[in-house]
Design a protein around this motif. Structure first.
Motif, PDB file in Angstrom:
ATOM      1  N   THR A 208       0.834  -1.205   0.000  1.00 48.03           N
ATOM      2  CA  THR A 208       0.000   0.000   0.000  1.00 48.03           C
ATOM      3  C   THR A 208       0.867   1.253   0.000  1.00 48.03           C
ATOM      4  N   GLU A 384      -3.519  -6.841   0.889  1.00 44.75           N
ATOM      5  CA  GLU A 384      -4.663  -6.148   0.306  1.00 44.75           C
ATOM      6  C   GLU A 384      -5.390  -5.303   1.333  1.00 44.75           C
ATOM      7  N   GLU A 385      -4.851  -5.205   2.548  1.00 45.51           N
ATOM      8  CA  GLU A 385      -5.573  -4.502   3.593  1.00 45.51           C
ATOM      9  C   GLU A 385      -5.353  -3.000   3.494  1.00 45.51           C
ATOM     10  N   ASP A 386      -6.425  -2.264   3.750  1.00 43.63           N
ATOM     11  CA  ASP A 386      -6.306  -0.813   3.856  1.00 43.63           C
ATOM     12  C   ASP A 386      -5.507  -0.456   5.086  1.00 43.63           C
TER      13      ASP A 386
END
Lengths: 535, 263
Positions: A208, A384-386
């Protein structure tokens, strides 16, 4: 044939002992005789990386080429027409997953130019030398001796004329007359290690888009806002740029000018720049040796920024242009045969040992680690985590002089979630990672590093390489400056283990300018944020 | 960027979907996006001498161009054309806020942004109505002049400065009323720079007697492509944004390559 790039310190790093350096100097001399608008000139090539011919950066003209020492008239004019400048100049890829491949192509193109210049130099043995010559690399993280710049770069004369490898604007750490890369840069109670720990980062892409979390850099496409740097770029790349270039007259930056290596818009003027990047490229090749390390395999990376209708372009000798993409340079073994190269000693070099930071945290937090998990990658791969915001300091900060203190207030809900993740941790139930974002750092390049302390404990320091360009409102980064991310998970672990998580309502942060800023100068920081990331 | 790739993709597709649906609505029923010129032959409004500023002429004009319809048409135009430009700022606002108040901040941002454009729209519509009253026989000329102004503005350093400012995403407050203030302020300033960049382009289609939707497509392309270009030093320059066209060609080539591989 495959060229071999060799260590610049071979033969004692002198012209007499190392013919690669002698030919490099002769080739540069030829290229420096050409004018700015000649695509095969040294100056044109420097501008491909970055330039400040117009003085459009807001640094009081400190990095304007005409104000720099040792810049001849042919480096300043004639300026090529707009369409040429737009096509070739200011291409350098920073804060991007294209950082490694773009610089690889840049070095290949320069090598071809130097070979051609050697051939044309008329020096005895030139034609034979050009057949095998390759850029040397400076392995400043090798032996103790290799930390110093090779002696050939420090002598002022070569073959009866000014030495092309020497530049006056290479001031070295604290401008003390020695150009070297220390293992740790010490400034008061802050320590900045310069090392190749990034070699153990298993994933190429930042997760991210947090800084340092990926080896190669964050995925970039349409965004222009200036992204964090990847691990390789942050350390050792950025740090070496600044400790080698530094700035003249450290006591008074208003009079001083940056060393060529200190800013992206002047770095290509210093011959050591390419030798430094040769080492960075070598480190990438070494990283790729590990079968667990993979370059991205998506078309978005392999095809380069063609999605923007642009590709990387380098001028080659004989009025040729090389349009290339990361696909063509991602693997040394598959680079076009006429450019193909390897590194001396690459086969024998040991791979970096990977130590999963999660393992250390699990031990600290009292989780049992089964033996078979001792070397596993427990979750540093792209997630894939915010990121979940859990704290913020809402004021814009101004750092004058040496230090500024600020408090990041924690949101109760977010804070409780973060601490809840520290309960009953295991390999299957990893604790959250906690990050401190330092956003939109802007200013002129008078401070060379910014140090970060959390709970009054030095945590990390970052090079401000590229700050001037990133701060320019009408520059490529639209004045967004540079943003940094620090992993502060250990502090939350500590608070939790001490039983203080209930009453902890904020996180005290101190930011240091290294060296301190002269009077009248400042760094502005847009905001501080703390995020948690579920693993 | 605090949001995961998956979340960014979701937001992007949602916004593009809203834009696409709005375009479809406009294609089926352009309604108030098009000013009606001459509804009835022989009425002084449409005569060679022009209708002038008579109450009769104004009443007739407003009868065929009801204000609520014009405002609704303008709003639909904004949503269709501007939404893709707002993906970046929306993601930024979301990343700067606590999860529980993300949509509140995004809403405030959008309120600020569209308020600026609606105010501009009202002034623009008033100006167009004036032109319809004063020089109905020269509306084609007016459209041409507007087009020339749009092209000239496209080349100015002022336009480039506005484009550059739109790429500036400052850190936003996250707590309480300061977070509300910053989200709204971001919307207002983003809207203002957007107006500075695109006002001339948006005016042009309003004056066209025909081909309004096509003109909107072209203007949308120019605006999106301009936004995708890197910021650069403001100066006089023939500025035709090529990025989007190149991106389209690239994606088409890629798609055809994939197709030929599967076949």
């Amino acid at each position: 044939m495959t060229f071999t790039r060799r260590n610049a310190w071979n033969g004692g790093g002198t012209f007499e002992g190392n013919s690669d350096l002698a030919w490099y100097a002769r080739g540069i001399r030829e290229m420096q005789n050409r004018q700015l608008n000649d695509k095969n000139s040294w100056w044109f090539f420097a501008a491909i990386h970055g330039e400040n011919l117009n003085g459009d950066l807001d640094d009081g003209g400190r990095s304007k080429w005409s104000n720099l020492p040792g810049i001849p008239s042919q480096a300043l004019s004639p300026v090529p027409p707009d369409h040429i400048r737009n096509l070739y100049w200011r291409q350098c890829q920073h804060g991007s997953w294209f950082f490694p491949p773009w610089h690889r192509g840049y070095l290949i193109a320069l090598e071809e130019q130097i070979r051609e210049a050697i051939r044309g130099s008329g020096h005895p043995g030139a034609k034979e030398a050009a057949k095998t010559w390759a850029l040397p690399f400076w392995n400043y993280l090798g032996s103790e001796k290799e930390r110093d710049i090779p002696p050939a770069f420090t002598q002022k004369q070569f073959e009866g004329k000014p030495n092309p490898l020497y530049v006056e604007a290479r001031y070295g750490l604290f401008d003390e007359g020695r150009v070297y890369v220390p293992p740790v840069l010490k400034w008061k109670d802050l320590e900045i290690p310069i090392n190749q720990k990034s070699q153990s980062i298993p994933n190429y892409i930042n997760t991210t888009r947090r800084s340092n979390s990926g080896y190669g850099g964050p995925e970039t496409s349409f965004e222009h806002s200036g992204s964090p740097h990847g691990g390789l770029e942050s350390n050792p790349h950025d740090l070496v740029h600044v400790v080698v270039g530094w700035s003249s007259d450290s006591a008074d930056f208003k009079k001083g000018s940056p060393g060529f290596m200190t800013t992206p818009q002047t770095a290509g003027l210093d011959p050591i720049f390419y030798i430094h990047h040769c080492n960075i490229d070598r480190l990438w090749a070494l990283w790729n040796k590990d079968p667990n390390h993979n370059n991205p395999d998506s078309d978005s990376w392999l095809n380069g920024p063609q999605v923007l209708g642009k590709d990387f372009i380098m001028p080659l000798p004989n009025d040729d242009d090389w349009h290339f993409s990361p696909r063509e340079v991602s693997d040394l073994a598959t680079i076009k045969e006429k450019y193909r190269y390897t590194y001396e000693g690459l086969e024998e070099e040991k791979l970096a040992e990977f130590v999963d930071p999660n393992l250390e945290r699990l031990k600290t937090l009292g989780a049992a680690i089964p033996a078979e998990l001792a070397t596993l990658n427990l979750g540093t791969m792209e997630t894939e985590e915010d990121l979940d915001l859990i704290g913020a300091n809402d004021a814009e900060l101004s750092l004058h002089g040496e230090e500024i203190s600020a408090t990041v207030k924690l949101d109760k809900t977010g804070k409780n979630k973060a601490f809840a993740s520290l309960e009953n941790v295991s390999a299957d139930n990893l604790p959250d990672k906690i990050y401190l974002d330092i956003n939109n750092v802007r200013g002129a390049e008078h401070a060379l590093f910014i140090g970060v302390k959390v709970f009054d404990e030095p945590v990390e320091a970052f090079s401000l390489f590229g700050l001037g360009m990133a701060s320019l409102k009408d520059g490529n980064h639209a004045g967004n400056g540079i943003s940094f991310t620090v992993d502060i998970s250990k502090f939350f672990d500590r608070i939790y283990l001490e039983g203080n998580h209930g009453e902890t309502a904020d996180v005290p942060v101190k930011l240091n300018a290294i060296p301190e800023l002269p009077e009248g100068e400042k760094l502005t920081i847009g905001g501080l944020k703390i995020y948690r990331q579920k693993q | 960027m605090a949001l995961s790739k998956r979340k960014r993709r979701q937001i992007t597709l949602s916004v593009l979907g809203i834009s696409a649906i709005t375009w479809l609505v406009l294609l089926v029923n352009p309604g108030g996006t098009t000013f009606q010129h001459c509804p009835v032959a022989g009425i002084p409004l449409c005569s060679e001498d022009g209708g002038g500023l008579s109450p009769f002429a104004l009443d007739l004009l407003l009868a065929v161009n009801p204000i609520p319809s014009l405002i609704a048409g303008w709003a639909l135009m904004l949503v269709a054309m501007m939404s893709p430009l707002l993906i970046g700022p929306i993601l930024h606002v979301m990343g700067q806020n606590f999860k529980r108040r993300r949509w509140r901040s995004v809403s405030l941002f959008l309120i600020g942004y569209f308020t600026v454009w609606m105010v501009v729209g009202i002034f623009s519509m008033a100006m167009v109505l004036m032109l319809f009253l004063l020089i109905p026989q020269y509306l084609g000329v007016a459209a041409l002049v507007a087009g020339i102004i749009a092209v000239i503005w496209q080349c100015t350093p002022f336009k480039q400065r506005c484009l550059n400012r739109n790429h500036y995403h400052r850190s936003l407050a996250s707590f309480g009323w300061l977070a509300d203030r910053d989200a709204l302020k971001f919307g207002l300033t983003h809207g203002a720079w957007c107006v500075g960049s695109c006002w001339a382009l948006m005016l042009f289609p309003m004056l066209l007697p025909q081909g309004h939707i096509l003109a909107m497509f072209i203007v949308t392309y120019v605006m999106i492509a301009g936004h995708l270009e890197h910021p650069e030093m403001p100066r006089w320059k023939l500025r035709f944004p090529k990025v989007l066209w190149r991106a389209f060609l690239y994606q088409t080539r890629l798609g055809m390559k994939r197709l030929s591989k599967t076949n």
